[in-house]
Design an enzyme around this catalytic site. Sequence first.
Site, PDB file in Angstrom:
ATOM      1  CG  ASN A  21       8.263  -1.848   0.019  1.00 39.96           C
ATOM      2  OD1 ASN A  21       7.836  -1.713   1.322  1.00 39.96           O
ATOM      3  ND2 ASN A  21       9.052  -0.527  -0.068  1.00 39.96           N
ATOM      4  CD  GLU A  35      10.594  -7.529   5.510  1.00 34.65           C
ATOM      5  OE1 GLU A  35      10.941  -8.643   6.154  1.00 34.65           O
ATOM      6  OE2 GLU A  35      10.329  -6.645   6.424  1.00 34.65           O
ATOM      7  NE  ARG A  66       6.767   4.262   9.926  1.00 39.03           N
ATOM      8  CZ  ARG A  66       5.781   4.248   9.223  1.00 39.03           C
ATOM      9  NH1 ARG A  66       5.328   3.338   8.273  1.00 39.03           N
ATOM     10  NH2 ARG A  66       4.702   5.381   9.189  1.00 39.03           N
ATOM     11  CG  HIS A 120       5.137  -2.325  10.095  1.00 37.65           C
ATOM     12  ND1 HIS A 120       6.522  -2.722  10.197  1.00 37.65           N
ATOM     13  CD2 HIS A 120       5.164  -1.349   9.288  1.00 37.65           C
ATOM     14  CE1 HIS A 120       7.199  -1.931   9.498  1.00 37.65           C
ATOM     15  NE2 HIS A 120       6.385  -1.171   8.786  1.00 37.65           N
ATOM     16  CE1 TYR A 161       8.836   5.092   2.894  1.00 38.66           C
ATOM     17  CE2 TYR A 161       7.380   6.873   3.023  1.00 38.66           C
ATOM     18  CZ  TYR A 161       7.835   5.666   3.341  1.00 38.66           C
ATOM     19  OH  TYR A 161       7.364   5.141   4.712  1.00 38.66           O
ATOM     20  NE  ARG A 199       9.814   6.441   8.676  1.00 33.97           N
ATOM     21  CZ  ARG A 199       8.853   5.856   7.933  1.00 33.97           C
ATOM     22  NH1 ARG A 199       9.193   5.121   6.754  1.00 33.97           N
ATOM     23  NH2 ARG A 199       7.884   6.685   7.860  1.00 33.97           N
ATOM     24  CG  ASP A 232      -0.773 -17.474   7.969  1.00 35.40           C
ATOM     25  OD1 ASP A 232       0.310 -17.726   8.532  1.00 35.40           O
ATOM     26  OD2 ASP A 232      -1.736 -17.494   8.457  1.00 35.40           O
ATOM     27  N   PRO A 285       0.764  -1.114  -0.037  1.00 36.70           N
ATOM     28  CG  PRO A 285      -0.166  -1.275   2.142  1.00 36.70           C
ATOM     29  CD  PRO A 285       0.668  -2.205   1.137  1.00 36.70           C
ATOM     30  CG  ASN A 286      -0.259   4.401   1.521  1.00 33.37           C
ATOM     31  OD1 ASN A 286      -0.925   4.837   1.049  1.00 33.37           O
ATOM     32  ND2 ASN A 286      -0.199   3.539   2.493  1.00 33.37           N
ATOM     33  CB  ALA A 329       1.409   0.128   6.542  1.00 29.84           C
ATOM     34  NE  ARG A 348       3.883   6.647   1.736  1.00 27.65           N
ATOM     35  CZ  ARG A 348       4.147   5.423   1.898  1.00 27.65           C
ATOM     36  NH1 ARG A 348       4.529   4.342   1.222  1.00 27.65           N
ATOM     37  NH2 ARG A 348       3.917   4.971   3.011  1.00 27.65           N
ATOM     38  CG  HIS A 408      11.315  -2.399   4.702  1.00 28.57           C
ATOM     39  ND1 HIS A 408       9.608  -2.149   4.610  1.00 28.57           N
ATOM     40  CD2 HIS A 408      11.440  -3.272   5.459  1.00 28.57           C
ATOM     41  CE1 HIS A 408       9.332  -3.345   5.045  1.00 28.57           C
ATOM     42  NE2 HIS A 408      10.259  -4.063   5.580  1.00 28.57           N
ATOM     43  CB  ILE A 409      12.258   2.818   0.501  1.00 27.62           C
ATOM     44  CG1 ILE A 409      11.746   2.041  -0.809  1.00 27.62           C
ATOM     45  CG2 ILE A 409      13.040   4.192  -0.145  1.00 27.62           C
ATOM     46  CD1 ILE A 409      10.611   2.692  -1.492  1.00 27.62           C
ATOM     47  CB  SER A 410      12.372   4.452   5.060  1.00 22.78           C
ATOM     48  OG  SER A 410      11.425   3.835   5.530  1.00 22.78           O
TER      49      SER A 410
HETATM   50  C1  DQA Z   1       8.273   0.963   3.778  1.00 20.60           C
HETATM   51  C2  DQA Z   1       8.217   1.148   5.379  1.00 20.60           C
HETATM   52  C3  DQA Z   1       6.911   0.879   6.053  1.00 20.60           C
HETATM   53  O1  DQA Z   1       7.158   1.090   7.394  1.00 20.60           O
HETATM   54  C4  DQA Z   1       5.825   1.919   5.194  1.00 20.60           C
HETATM   55  O2  DQA Z   1       4.279   1.564   6.010  1.00 20.60           O
HETATM   56  C5  DQA Z   1       5.819   1.819   3.760  1.00 20.60           C
HETATM   57  C6  DQA Z   1       7.287   1.912   3.211  1.00 20.60           C
HETATM   58  C7  DQA Z   1       9.493   1.409   3.222  1.00 20.60           C
HETATM   59  O3  DQA Z   1       9.754   1.143   2.101  1.00 20.60           O
HETATM   60  O4  DQA Z   1      10.484   2.248   3.709  1.00 20.60           O
HETATM   61  O5  DQA Z   1       4.816   2.138   3.476  1.00 20.60           O
HETATM   62  O6  DQA Z   1       8.172  -0.286   3.697  1.00 20.60           O
END
Ligand code: DQA
Length: 146
Positions: free
Chosen positions: A73, A97, A110, A79, A23, A106, A86, A10-11, A76, A18, A99-101
């Site tokens: 990725n 896995e 997270r 978490h 990011y 943070r 599953d 998502p997002n 959210a 964003r 994560h950009i950040s």
């Molecule tokens: C994220 C980190 C997550 O905590 C956050 O909800 C995201 C992006 C990252 O790429 O850093 O949507 O996965």
Amino acid sequence: MKTILVLNGPNLNLLGKRQPAIYGHETLDDVERLCSAVCADGFQVRLLQSNHEGQIIDWIHEARETTCGIVFNPGAFTHTSIAILDALNTYEPPVIEVHISQVHKRETFRHHSYVSLRADGVIAGLGLEGYAAGVRRVCQLTGKTD
Ligand code: DQA
């Protein structure tokens, strides 16, 4: 040709727009170009994004038959989603896995990842380079098992 799924939660459709201070300014199209550029001969990348948990689970199920690894990725859902964990536990090939950040710098919510309970590698805080590293790792792991 083997296919690596680069899956985004998502997002992440808004990547580039964003919270760019967190990011960055690059977009998912940039992620796709980067991943295609770094994947080894004989591999191709398929990038998918959804804001919907059930859709992501369906794509993981489909990926069981059609892909040699997932660079993921989960946004959210990282978490929160036992259902995605599953689904990943039904998937045999490598899962990386991304994560950009740097999520561990943070908010504390997270810091925990359900996906990490299944992932073969976890990358955080490298920006888009994390996706490239994930793709390289899937190629490496897949090459070894062939
Ligand atoms: C994220 C980190 C997550 O905590 C956050 O909800 C995201 C992006 C990252 O790429 O850093 O949507 O996965």
